[in-house]
Design a protein around this motif. Sequence first.
Motif, PDB file in Angstrom:
ATOM      1  N   ALA A  30      35.501  39.539  41.694  1.00  0.00           N
ATOM      2  CA  ALA A  30      34.385  39.781  40.778  1.00  0.00           C
ATOM      3  C   ALA A  30      34.843  39.665  39.323  1.00  0.00           C
ATOM      4  N   ALA A  31      36.014  40.201  39.013  1.00  0.00           N
ATOM      5  CA  ALA A  31      36.534  40.118  37.644  1.00  0.00           C
ATOM      6  C   ALA A  31      36.825  38.665  37.261  1.00  0.00           C
ATOM      7  N   LEU A  32      37.428  37.910  38.173  1.00  0.00           N
ATOM      8  CA  LEU A  32      37.723  36.508  37.897  1.00  0.00           C
ATOM      9  C   LEU A  32      36.438  35.687  37.753  1.00  0.00           C
ATOM     10  N   ALA A  33      35.469  35.942  38.618  1.00  0.00           N
ATOM     11  CA  ALA A  33      34.198  35.212  38.557  1.00  0.00           C
ATOM     12  C   ALA A  33      33.460  35.536  37.247  1.00  0.00           C
ATOM     13  N   ALA A  34      33.512  36.797  36.841  1.00  0.00           N
ATOM     14  CA  ALA A  34      32.864  37.184  35.582  1.00  0.00           C
ATOM     15  C   ALA A  34      33.539  36.482  34.404  1.00  0.00           C
ATOM     16  N   ARG A  35      34.861  36.417  34.437  1.00  0.00           N
ATOM     17  CA  ARG A  35      35.593  35.732  33.361  1.00  0.00           C
ATOM     18  C   ARG A  35      35.265  34.245  33.344  1.00  0.00           C
ATOM     19  N   ARG A  36      35.196  33.629  34.526  1.00  0.00           N
ATOM     20  CA  ARG A  36      34.846  32.208  34.619  1.00  0.00           C
ATOM     21  C   ARG A  36      33.456  31.966  34.032  1.00  0.00           C
ATOM     22  N   ASP A  37      32.510  32.848  34.355  1.00  0.00           N
ATOM     23  CA  ASP A  37      31.149  32.698  33.846  1.00  0.00           C
ATOM     24  C   ASP A  37      31.095  32.866  32.326  1.00  0.00           C
ATOM     25  N   THR A  91      39.592  26.189  34.239  1.00  0.00           N
ATOM     26  CA  THR A  91      40.363  25.627  35.349  1.00  0.00           C
ATOM     27  C   THR A  91      41.385  26.641  35.869  1.00  0.00           C
ATOM     28  N   GLN A  92      42.052  27.351  34.973  1.00  0.00           N
ATOM     29  CA  GLN A  92      43.029  28.368  35.385  1.00  0.00           C
ATOM     30  C   GLN A  92      42.370  29.478  36.192  1.00  0.00           C
ATOM     31  N   VAL A  93      41.211  29.918  35.751  1.00  0.00           N
ATOM     32  CA  VAL A  93      40.502  30.988  36.474  1.00  0.00           C
ATOM     33  C   VAL A  93      40.034  30.485  37.838  1.00  0.00           C
ATOM     34  N   GLU A  94      39.518  29.257  37.895  1.00  0.00           N
ATOM     35  CA  GLU A  94      39.090  28.704  39.185  1.00  0.00           C
ATOM     36  C   GLU A  94      40.274  28.563  40.137  1.00  0.00           C
ATOM     37  N   ARG A  95      41.419  28.191  39.595  1.00  0.00           N
ATOM     38  CA  ARG A  95      42.628  28.087  40.418  1.00  0.00           C
ATOM     39  C   ARG A  95      43.051  29.471  40.932  1.00  0.00           C
TER      40      ARG A  95
END
Length: 139
Positions: A30-37, A91-95
Motif C-alpha cells: 500500500a505504501a509503495l502503491a501510494a508513492r507510485r500514484d 520505475t524504481q517503485v514499480e520494480r
Amino acid sequence: MAKPAETRTAGRKSAPKAARSAAETEKIRAALAARRDELRAEYDQTLSEITELQRDRLTDSAGDDQADTGTKTFEREQEISLANSILERITQVERALERLDEGSYGWCERCGNPIPVERLAAFPSATLCVSCKQLEERR
C-alpha cells in the motif's frame, strides 16, 4: 566475469528468507502503491507544465537573439530532465512492487543479505544493502 555474478545469484536464491506476514506485505504494498500514484500525478503535472511552457515559448519567440534561444533551450532541457527523473523514480517503485510479489523485496540484489529496515523506511525502493551501495558509489 559473468560467472561470479551467476554464482552469487544462485547462492542468494537458495538462501532461506524470513517470510513477512501478509499484513506486513500489504502495508508495504500500500505504501509503495501510494508513492507510485503520487509520482505519477507529479509526472502528469510536470508534463502539463512543460506543454504549457512550450506553447508560451512558441508564441513569445519573436525578436529572440541567440542568447534568448540558448536560455530557452537550457530551460527546456532542465524541464525534460526533471520529468525523466520522476519517471525513473516511478520505475524504481514499480520494480520494488515486483520484488515484493516475487518475495525478494528487502533483500540485497548483490550479496543476498537483508536490507536494514531503516534503509527501506528511508528509501522503500532500495535494491542494495548499505555496504553494497557504498561499494557501488565508490566505483
